[in-house]
Write an enzyme that holds these catalytic residues in place. Structure first.
Site: not given
Ligand code: LLP
Length: 469
Positions: A277, A359, A319-322, A390-391, A363
């Site tokens: 997050g 995105r 568990e970071p992603g972004r 086309c949008e 969003y």
């Molecule tokens: N763990 C779980 C259970 C999650 O659902 C998520 C993201 C993460 C970890 C990773 O979160 P992060 O560190 O990336 O914030 N498509 C959206 C974001 C959706 C996030 C979904 N869950 C966007 O483009 O902003």
């Protein structure tokens, strides 16, 4: 990282080059717009990973995702090392691969010692194929299919159970097969509010994910009676693109209370996963905590809460992603047509759009862009950057400050590593772009550009529909 080119006095693309924040020991990738290796060369062109961006576009085509290996590895290392430094127990950082799941990205994260969070059979298959060890794989999802559950059990990864239906399904799988005990964690909804886009909040009570904390006693009592389920931990995730400091502290505290409650039912919970997050900088005014600041706060809160509850320190997971992948990547496009509507706006069109970056339309996300071959040119124009779909809503950036451009210039949209490729589509039957990994002047393809043949690969034309002339 210092530019070899003096930063122009007038605002120009160079203003986005990586910069040290005054009191940070090391640049935190999530606080930058451009990758750490970005520099401007003597021709005033943008280079990433020692590669000239315009040359990459000539070589690999346009649009092109460009991933800087150094930035990605630095972010992985910063997470891993701060957890090691500030937490006295065991820790494991996972990469939330929904942000960008493909073989090369999974392999890089794993080579930095990270585990991987996957949310589908497809993500699991990719991570396993990339060579990620199953004991570092965690499967999430609020409606995992039977096939996905069996795949996860057979691969020996951990299943993060989301709801009662899944819990009962797992018990019945265990009772009717010889697959042995199943390693699970329980996902709980913490009821913590944070300020982010409604679609990317998951920890508030009205969420489709996880067990309701009011059912906790019942869930723990049930699980404690199931010898086929080895419940090793608890999981929660409150949302994404979060800048506030307090919600994750609150979460860490709440989770330690749950840990104490589980112990009352004889469930020996040894792992706590606080989710991901942490936000990133998409525009100058975004001010997320650094990776170190975020990780340190979580480690300290869990440690203090466990000490005051007299609990042994669990293995701590996040568990970071972004914040791991976003700023390591830019998307390069080629500028095409312009439409000037006097007194209203000027549209500048690029050769991609909502199919490679959904995105903004999903969003209302905001991005910044530079022109790779005019990095020091003054930003004299205000234009709206439109995609080619086309949008009408296919707009990538409204009112962007740009230098004067012409068709053929290379526009680089920054911080596109997270949830761009992974959410990309073939809308209007546009082939998905290629992706290259750059490091030390070398570029390696990590995703091939789709072809028209790829687009019709899964199409079926029943015999009776074939046009006979
Ligand atoms: N763990 C779980 C259970 C999650 O659902 C998520 C993201 C993460 C970890 C990773 O979160 P992060 O560190 O990336 O914030 N498509 C959206 C974001 C959706 C996030 C979904 N869950 C966007 O483009 O902003």
């Amino acid at each position: 990282m210092v530019s070899t080119h003096p930063i122009a006095v007038q605002p120009s693309g160079s203003q986005y080059l990586p910069q040290q924040r005054s009191n940070d020991a090391e640049i935190s990738p999530n606080q930058q717009l451009l990758p750490l290796t970005a520099r401007v060369n003597q021709h005033d062109f943008l280079e990433i990973g020692g590669c000239d961006v315009q040359t990459l576009v000539q070589q690999f085509g346009s649009p092109l995702y460009i991933v800087d290996e150094k930035t990605l590895r630095t972010a992985c290392r910063q997470y891993r090392d701060t957890f090691k430094e500030y937490y006295q127990g065991e820790s494991q950082v996972l990469y939330a691969s929904k942000a960008w799941n493909c073989l090369a990205i999974c392999a890089i994260a794993a080579s930095e010692g990270l585990g991987i969070d996957v949310v589908s059979g497809g993500e699991l298959y990719t991570a396993l194929t990339a060579g990620v060890s199953p004991d570092k794989l965690y499967l999430h999802g609020n409606n995992k299919s039977l096939e996905e559950l069996l795949f996860a059990i057979e691969s020996a990864c951990t299943i993060v159970v989301d709801n009662w239906h899944e819990l009962r399904t797992l018990v019945s799988i265990a009772e009717n097969s010889a697959l042995g005990t199943i390693r699970i964690m329980l996902r709980l909804t913490p009821g913590i509010e944070c300020h982010t886009h409604e679609y990317i909040r998951t920890g508030h009570l009205d969420s489709k994910f996880g067990f309701d904390p009011n059912d906790l006693a019942e869930v723990f009592a049930f699980v404690s009676q199931q010898p086929s389920l080895n419940c090793v931990g608890l999981h929660a995730h409150i949302g994404s693109q979060i800048f506030e400091r307090q919600p994750h502290r609150d979460l860490a505290n709440v989770m330690v209370q749950w840990l104490r409650d589980a112990a009352k039912y004889g469930i020996e919970v040894t792992e706590l996963n606080v989710g991901g997050g942490l936000g990133i900088t998409y525009i100058e005014s975004d001010d997320p905590p650094s990776i170190e600041e975020w990780s340190k706060a979580i480690c300290e809160v869990v440690q203090t809460a466990c000490t005051s509850e007299n609990l042994p320190l669990p293995k701590l997971l996040c568990e970071p992603g972004r914040s791991l992948i976003a700023t390591s990547c830019v998307t390069a496009y080629t500028i095409g047509s312009t439409k000037e509507i006097p007194e209203i706006r000027t549209y500048l069109t690029i050769d991609g759009g909502m199919s490679d970056n959904p995105r903004p339309i999903t969003y209302q996300s905001v991005y910044r862009a530079v022109v790779a071959n005019k990095m020091s040119a003054p930003l004299t124009e205000t234009v709206t950057i439109a995609g080619k779909h086309c949008e009408s809503g296919d707009i990538l950036i409204k009112n962007a400050q740009m230098p004067k451009t012409e068709p053929g210039d290379v526009l680089v949209v920054m911080a596109t590593g997270a949830y761009n490729y992974s959410m990309a589509s073939n809308y209007n039957r546009l082939p998905r772009p290629a992706a290259v990994l750059v490091a030390n002047g070398e570029a390696n393809l990590i995703l091939q550009r789709e072809t028209y043949q790829d687009l019709i690969r899964q199409d079926c034309l029943p015999e009776r529909l074939k046009y006979k002339g």
